[in-house]
Scaffold this motif. Structure first.
Motif, PDB file in Angstrom:
ATOM      1  N   LEU A  66      44.866  49.114  44.654  1.00  0.00           N
ATOM      2  CA  LEU A  66      44.599  48.278  45.824  1.00  0.00           C
ATOM      3  C   LEU A  66      44.385  46.814  45.436  1.00  0.00           C
ATOM      4  N   VAL A  67      43.898  46.578  44.231  1.00  0.00           N
ATOM      5  CA  VAL A  67      43.820  45.197  43.734  1.00  0.00           C
ATOM      6  C   VAL A  67      45.242  44.654  43.593  1.00  0.00           C
ATOM      7  N   ILE A  68      46.139  45.465  43.045  1.00  0.00           N
ATOM      8  CA  ILE A  68      47.548  45.067  42.918  1.00  0.00           C
ATOM      9  C   ILE A  68      48.168  44.882  44.309  1.00  0.00           C
ATOM     10  N   GLU A  69      47.871  45.773  45.243  1.00  0.00           N
ATOM     11  CA  GLU A  69      48.376  45.655  46.606  1.00  0.00           C
ATOM     12  C   GLU A  69      47.889  44.352  47.255  1.00  0.00           C
ATOM     13  N   ALA A  70      46.640  43.969  47.006  1.00  0.00           N
ATOM     14  CA  ALA A  70      46.134  42.705  47.548  1.00  0.00           C
ATOM     15  C   ALA A  70      46.945  41.524  47.011  1.00  0.00           C
TER      16      ALA A  70
ATOM     17  N   ARG B 252      47.724  44.915  34.094  1.00  0.00           N
ATOM     18  CA  ARG B 252      46.563  45.077  33.219  1.00  0.00           C
ATOM     19  C   ARG B 252      45.301  44.964  34.059  1.00  0.00           C
ATOM     20  N   PHE B 253      44.330  45.828  33.778  1.00  0.00           N
ATOM     21  CA  PHE B 253      43.054  45.818  34.484  1.00  0.00           C
ATOM     22  C   PHE B 253      41.971  45.446  33.484  1.00  0.00           C
ATOM     23  N   LYS B 254      41.254  44.376  33.773  1.00  0.00           N
ATOM     24  CA  LYS B 254      40.321  43.803  32.796  1.00  0.00           C
ATOM     25  C   LYS B 254      38.856  44.046  33.126  1.00  0.00           C
ATOM     26  N   ARG B 255      38.536  44.198  34.414  1.00  0.00           N
ATOM     27  CA  ARG B 255      37.152  44.439  34.837  1.00  0.00           C
ATOM     28  C   ARG B 255      37.166  45.129  36.188  1.00  0.00           C
TER      29      ARG B 255
ATOM     30  N   GLY C  94      51.004  37.437  39.273  1.00  0.00           N
ATOM     31  CA  GLY C  94      49.763  37.583  40.016  1.00  0.00           C
ATOM     32  C   GLY C  94      48.558  37.778  39.128  1.00  0.00           C
ATOM     33  N   LYS C  95      47.451  37.241  39.608  1.00  0.00           N
ATOM     34  CA  LYS C  95      46.185  37.396  38.903  1.00  0.00           C
ATOM     35  C   LYS C  95      45.094  37.561  39.955  1.00  0.00           C
TER      36      LYS C  95
ATOM     37  N   ALA D  13      40.190  40.146  36.765  1.00  0.00           N
ATOM     38  CA  ALA D  13      39.976  41.566  37.054  1.00  0.00           C
ATOM     39  C   ALA D  13      41.269  42.340  36.834  1.00  0.00           C
ATOM     40  N   ALA D  14      42.397  41.721  37.209  1.00  0.00           N
ATOM     41  CA  ALA D  14      43.707  42.366  37.039  1.00  0.00           C
ATOM     42  C   ALA D  14      44.781  41.295  37.036  1.00  0.00           C
TER      43      ALA D  14
END
Length: 148
Positions: A62-66, A98-101, A127-128, A136-137
């Motif tokens: 969902l972070v990627i979807e955002a 990549r997921f960082k936090r 994207g970041k 975070a990703a």
């Protein structure tokens, strides 16, 4: 030309609605270049009761979807058009995710997306997603607009 967009303008530029609308505001959009958007992450999100009940974390997908939704707004602003009932903006690929936090209730997710390529209706974005200045990703997103 930089533009700020409130939720009403966001709703004009995205077909998504609750519970899948993941952009609350656009802080900056420069057509043909970049967008900075935000998502206020609250405990009221429908995914938190199941992900995870004793340690709520926003699902990485969902972070990627955002980020992809921010990319869609950037695309429509760049094309000078709005979504229509005759077409769909598809997410067709994700590279180097990549997921960082973790992202938790109370976080403000800042989504930074820039155009990497736009050829024959295929868009590639960099994207970041950040929380409190920390990544975070991040991912490269590939999207396209197609007729239904």
């Amino acid at each position: 030309m930089s533009t700020v967009m409130d939720i009403h303008e966001v709703l004009e530029h995205l077909p998504h609605r609750y519970p899948f609308l993941l952009i609350d505001r656009v802080l900056e959009v420069v057509p043909n270049e970049r967008i900075v958007a935000l998502k206020n992450v609250t405990m009221n999100e429908p995914f938190f009761p199941g992900h995870y009940p004793h340690h709520p974390v926003m699902p990485g997908v969902l972070v990627i979807e955002a980020m992809a939704q921010a990319a869609a707004i950037l695309s429509f602003k760049t094309m000078g058009t709005l979504p229509s009932d005759d077409s769909v903006y598809y997410f067709v690929g994700i590279e180097n995710a990549r997921f960082k936090r973790p992202v938790s209730p109370g976080d403000q997710l800042i989504l930074k997306v820039s155009i990497g390529m736009n050829r024959r209706g295929m868009w590639k974005f960099n994207g970041k997603a950040e929380v409190d200045g920390q990544v975070a990703a991040e991912a490269e997103l590939i999207c396209t607009l197609r007729d239904k």
